[in-house]
Design a protein around this motif. Structure first.
Motif, PDB file in Angstrom:
ATOM      1  N   VAL A 185     -16.481  -4.477  21.801  1.00 54.48           N
ATOM      2  CA  VAL A 185     -15.520  -5.626  22.527  1.00 54.48           C
ATOM      3  C   VAL A 185     -14.264  -5.678  21.846  1.00 54.48           C
ATOM      4  O   VAL A 185     -14.407  -5.853  20.696  1.00 54.48           O
ATOM      5  CB  VAL A 185     -16.162  -6.840  22.573  1.00 54.48           C
ATOM      6  CG1 VAL A 185     -15.787  -8.042  23.285  1.00 54.48           C
ATOM      7  CG2 VAL A 185     -17.798  -6.640  22.878  1.00 54.48           C
ATOM      8  N   LEU A 186     -13.308  -5.321  22.729  1.00 56.30           N
ATOM      9  CA  LEU A 186     -11.882  -5.044  21.915  1.00 56.30           C
ATOM     10  C   LEU A 186     -10.790  -6.202  22.410  1.00 56.30           C
ATOM     11  O   LEU A 186     -10.838  -6.324  23.942  1.00 56.30           O
ATOM     12  CB  LEU A 186     -11.348  -3.613  22.237  1.00 56.30           C
ATOM     13  CG  LEU A 186     -12.105  -2.450  21.369  1.00 56.30           C
ATOM     14  CD1 LEU A 186     -11.577  -1.160  21.806  1.00 56.30           C
ATOM     15  CD2 LEU A 186     -12.467  -2.837  20.174  1.00 56.30           C
ATOM     16  N   GLY A 187      -9.977  -6.566  21.677  1.00 59.18           N
ATOM     17  CA  GLY A 187      -8.662  -7.435  22.086  1.00 59.18           C
ATOM     18  C   GLY A 187      -9.170  -9.016  22.058  1.00 59.18           C
ATOM     19  O   GLY A 187     -10.337  -9.268  22.003  1.00 59.18           O
ATOM     20  N   ARG A 188      -7.880  -9.654  22.231  1.00 55.18           N
ATOM     21  CA  ARG A 188      -8.398 -10.998  22.437  1.00 55.18           C
ATOM     22  C   ARG A 188      -8.624 -11.513  23.696  1.00 55.18           C
ATOM     23  O   ARG A 188      -8.001 -12.049  24.468  1.00 55.18           O
ATOM     24  CB  ARG A 188      -6.745 -11.768  22.095  1.00 55.18           C
ATOM     25  CG  ARG A 188      -6.869 -13.150  21.631  1.00 55.18           C
ATOM     26  CD  ARG A 188      -7.713 -13.363  20.659  1.00 55.18           C
ATOM     27  NE  ARG A 188      -7.876 -14.915  19.981  1.00 55.18           N
ATOM     28  CZ  ARG A 188      -8.285 -15.293  18.733  1.00 55.18           C
ATOM     29  NH1 ARG A 188      -9.069 -14.455  18.101  1.00 55.18           N
ATOM     30  NH2 ARG A 188      -8.219 -16.473  18.484  1.00 55.18           N
TER      31      ARG A 188
ATOM     32  N   ILE B 199     -24.559 -12.123  28.218  1.00 59.50           N
ATOM     33  CA  ILE B 199     -25.195 -10.823  27.691  1.00 59.50           C
ATOM     34  C   ILE B 199     -24.449  -9.605  27.851  1.00 59.50           C
ATOM     35  O   ILE B 199     -24.022  -9.448  29.078  1.00 59.50           O
ATOM     36  CB  ILE B 199     -26.564 -10.871  28.157  1.00 59.50           C
ATOM     37  CG1 ILE B 199     -27.645 -12.008  27.796  1.00 59.50           C
ATOM     38  CG2 ILE B 199     -27.418  -9.475  27.577  1.00 59.50           C
ATOM     39  CD1 ILE B 199     -28.876 -11.868  28.405  1.00 59.50           C
ATOM     40  N   VAL B 200     -24.241  -9.074  26.760  1.00 63.35           N
ATOM     41  CA  VAL B 200     -23.509  -7.768  26.820  1.00 63.35           C
ATOM     42  C   VAL B 200     -24.085  -6.776  26.604  1.00 63.35           C
ATOM     43  O   VAL B 200     -25.008  -6.657  25.553  1.00 63.35           O
ATOM     44  CB  VAL B 200     -22.199  -7.625  25.873  1.00 63.35           C
ATOM     45  CG1 VAL B 200     -21.589  -6.315  26.092  1.00 63.35           C
ATOM     46  CG2 VAL B 200     -21.417  -8.750  26.355  1.00 63.35           C
ATOM     47  N   GLY B 201     -24.795  -5.591  27.250  1.00 58.39           N
ATOM     48  CA  GLY B 201     -25.639  -4.607  27.159  1.00 58.39           C
ATOM     49  C   GLY B 201     -25.004  -3.637  26.133  1.00 58.39           C
ATOM     50  O   GLY B 201     -24.139  -3.572  25.700  1.00 58.39           O
ATOM     51  N   GLY B 202     -26.256  -2.841  25.753  1.00 61.86           N
ATOM     52  CA  GLY B 202     -25.902  -1.702  24.746  1.00 61.86           C
ATOM     53  C   GLY B 202     -24.900  -0.822  25.520  1.00 61.86           C
ATOM     54  O   GLY B 202     -24.905  -0.284  26.494  1.00 61.86           O
ATOM     55  N   ASN B 203     -24.025  -0.115  24.391  1.00 69.80           N
ATOM     56  CA  ASN B 203     -23.244   1.181  24.830  1.00 69.80           C
ATOM     57  C   ASN B 203     -22.147   0.559  25.564  1.00 69.80           C
ATOM     58  O   ASN B 203     -21.461   1.472  26.268  1.00 69.80           O
ATOM     59  CB  ASN B 203     -23.860   2.172  25.278  1.00 69.80           C
ATOM     60  CG  ASN B 203     -24.857   2.726  23.946  1.00 69.80           C
ATOM     61  OD1 ASN B 203     -24.509   2.965  22.991  1.00 69.80           O
ATOM     62  ND2 ASN B 203     -26.199   3.054  24.458  1.00 69.80           N
ATOM     63  N   ILE B 204     -21.716  -0.625  25.936  1.00 74.77           N
ATOM     64  CA  ILE B 204     -20.719  -1.163  26.689  1.00 74.77           C
ATOM     65  C   ILE B 204     -19.356  -1.026  26.087  1.00 74.77           C
ATOM     66  O   ILE B 204     -19.317  -1.407  24.820  1.00 74.77           O
ATOM     67  CB  ILE B 204     -20.904  -2.576  27.274  1.00 74.77           C
ATOM     68  CG1 ILE B 204     -22.337  -2.603  28.032  1.00 74.77           C
ATOM     69  CG2 ILE B 204     -19.993  -3.203  27.941  1.00 74.77           C
ATOM     70  CD1 ILE B 204     -22.141  -2.125  29.438  1.00 74.77           C
ATOM     71  N   TRP B 205     -18.255  -0.882  26.825  1.00 79.01           N
ATOM     72  CA  TRP B 205     -16.721  -0.738  26.269  1.00 79.01           C
ATOM     73  C   TRP B 205     -16.471  -1.940  27.057  1.00 79.01           C
ATOM     74  O   TRP B 205     -15.916  -1.562  28.118  1.00 79.01           O
ATOM     75  CB  TRP B 205     -16.240   0.611  26.686  1.00 79.01           C
ATOM     76  CG  TRP B 205     -14.792   0.710  26.171  1.00 79.01           C
ATOM     77  CD1 TRP B 205     -13.624   0.304  26.885  1.00 79.01           C
ATOM     78  CD2 TRP B 205     -14.298   0.961  24.816  1.00 79.01           C
ATOM     79  NE1 TRP B 205     -12.520   0.654  26.153  1.00 79.01           N
ATOM     80  CE2 TRP B 205     -12.847   0.972  24.861  1.00 79.01           C
ATOM     81  CE3 TRP B 205     -14.806   1.749  23.686  1.00 79.01           C
ATOM     82  CZ2 TRP B 205     -12.131   1.666  23.943  1.00 79.01           C
ATOM     83  CZ3 TRP B 205     -14.072   2.027  22.631  1.00 79.01           C
ATOM     84  CH2 TRP B 205     -12.629   2.003  22.652  1.00 79.01           C
ATOM     85  N   LEU B 206     -15.781  -2.997  26.354  1.00 76.87           N
ATOM     86  CA  LEU B 206     -15.299  -4.198  27.071  1.00 76.87           C
ATOM     87  C   LEU B 206     -13.998  -4.731  26.621  1.00 76.87           C
ATOM     88  O   LEU B 206     -13.997  -4.897  25.455  1.00 76.87           O
ATOM     89  CB  LEU B 206     -16.140  -5.240  27.010  1.00 76.87           C
ATOM     90  CG  LEU B 206     -16.017  -6.465  27.882  1.00 76.87           C
ATOM     91  CD1 LEU B 206     -16.275  -6.140  29.352  1.00 76.87           C
ATOM     92  CD2 LEU B 206     -17.409  -7.541  27.587  1.00 76.87           C
ATOM     93  N   THR B 207     -13.107  -4.752  27.574  1.00 75.53           N
ATOM     94  CA  THR B 207     -11.732  -4.895  27.074  1.00 75.53           C
ATOM     95  C   THR B 207     -11.131  -5.908  27.910  1.00 75.53           C
ATOM     96  O   THR B 207      -9.813  -6.297  27.939  1.00 75.53           O
ATOM     97  CB  THR B 207     -10.881  -3.643  27.069  1.00 75.53           C
ATOM     98  OG1 THR B 207     -10.789  -3.152  28.551  1.00 75.53           O
ATOM     99  CG2 THR B 207     -11.194  -2.654  26.251  1.00 75.53           C
TER     100      THR B 207
END
Length: 302
Positions: free
Chosen positions: A258-261, A269-277
């Protein structure tokens, strides 16, 4: 050419390595000769653990009078060590060094001792959260004695309290000691609420400007990091909020990034191996697509 003798090799390199290079002169504080002691900071954290969890990291004290005696002795030693190392840290930072350094260190050490009841309260909520989130655990004592998240959070909550007092260097050393021992990397500047749990823990990274609410659970390999950062006119990174805001009752599964402001809304719920920006609203379920199944013919590999 005649080869140098061992004595000549040693003498030559002693001379070279004893000289201050321009790079070293730029990096090392001058004129104070003071650095915080890593060994003393390890001892300080050990004392904090024995004060916060007095029946777990030394012999159990059934008598209230005896318990008061041992906790009192621990706090007295912690205060003395901390006052000395804070003074060293203030001398380490030339911008803070002055004739009143000793008085500042004494005041800051006292303020930290005043924060110990709150640190204990928060750590007990972390233990409770871990107990409630892990069906493999048998009792609270198992968590306190065995789980790396407890060690990481003792370091973090201690370091965060010291950082809020304006103490340089020491908070980073303390959290990096936990990073080396547990594989959990929490910057002391991060803001973490109560009832925080990390299951397994290895590879978790929490950046400096993260804001984490209450009842948040992370699994191994989660990164709460910066997407990018700005540079000033001298090409130096600008220290502005750049890490995620995680609201209450959020769960983030293993190896999610999980990246950034951005803001992960309450109860998500954020699942496994997710790239979230990007930010997500409260109650979101962020999951990856179903894996593609393919047949295997021969040879090695997948």
């Amino acid at each position: 050419m005649k080869p140098s003798s061992p004595e000549e090799i040693l003498s030559r390199n002693i001379t070279l390595l004893s000289e201050f290079s321009p790079e070293e002169e730029r990096m090392v504080p001058t004129g104070t000769g003071a650095f915080p002691s890593i060994d003393s900071l390890r001892e300080m954290i050990s004392l904090v653990k024995s004060i916060v969890f007095p029946d777990f990291f030394n012999r159990r004290r059934n008598s209230c009078v005896t318990r008061i005696h041992y906790i009192g002795a621990g706090i007295d030693k912690l205060y003395s060590l901390l006052r000395r190392e804070i003074e060293n840290s203030l001398r380490f930072d030339n911008s803070l060094w002055g004739r009143d350094t000793e008085a500042k260190a004494t005041q800051m050490a006292g303020c930290f001792i005043d924060s110990l009841p709150q640190i204990k309260r928060l750590l007990l909520t972390d233990v409770e959260a871990m107990f409630n989130n892990d069906p493999a655990v048998e009792n609270f004592g198992e968590i306190i004695l065995c789980y790396p998240v407890v060690q990481a959070m003792v370091h973090y909550r201690t370091a965060h309290s010291l950082l809020k007092l304006g103490i340089p260097v020491i908070p980073r050393i303390i959290t990096e000691l936990a990073h080396s021992d547990t594989g959990i990397d929490i910057h002391p500047g991060a803001q973490i609420g109560e009832h925080f749990s990390i299951d397994h823990g290895t590879g978790v990274v929490i950046g400096e400007t993260c804001v984490i609410g209450n009842h948040v659970t992370l699994y191994q390999g989660v990164t709460l990091g910066a997407k990018n950062f700005s540079l000033d006119s001298n090409g130096r990174p600008v220290n502005i909020p750049r890490h995620p805001i995680i609201e209450d009752n959020v769960t983030i599964y293993s190896n999610a990034t999980v990246l950034g402001r951005i803001t992960i809304g309450r109860g998500s719920i954020v699942g496994g191996n997710i790239w979230l920006t990007y930010s997500v609203p409260p109650g979101s379920r962020i999951l990856q697509r179903k894996a593609v199944a393919t047949s295997f013919t021969d040879g090695l590999g997948i």
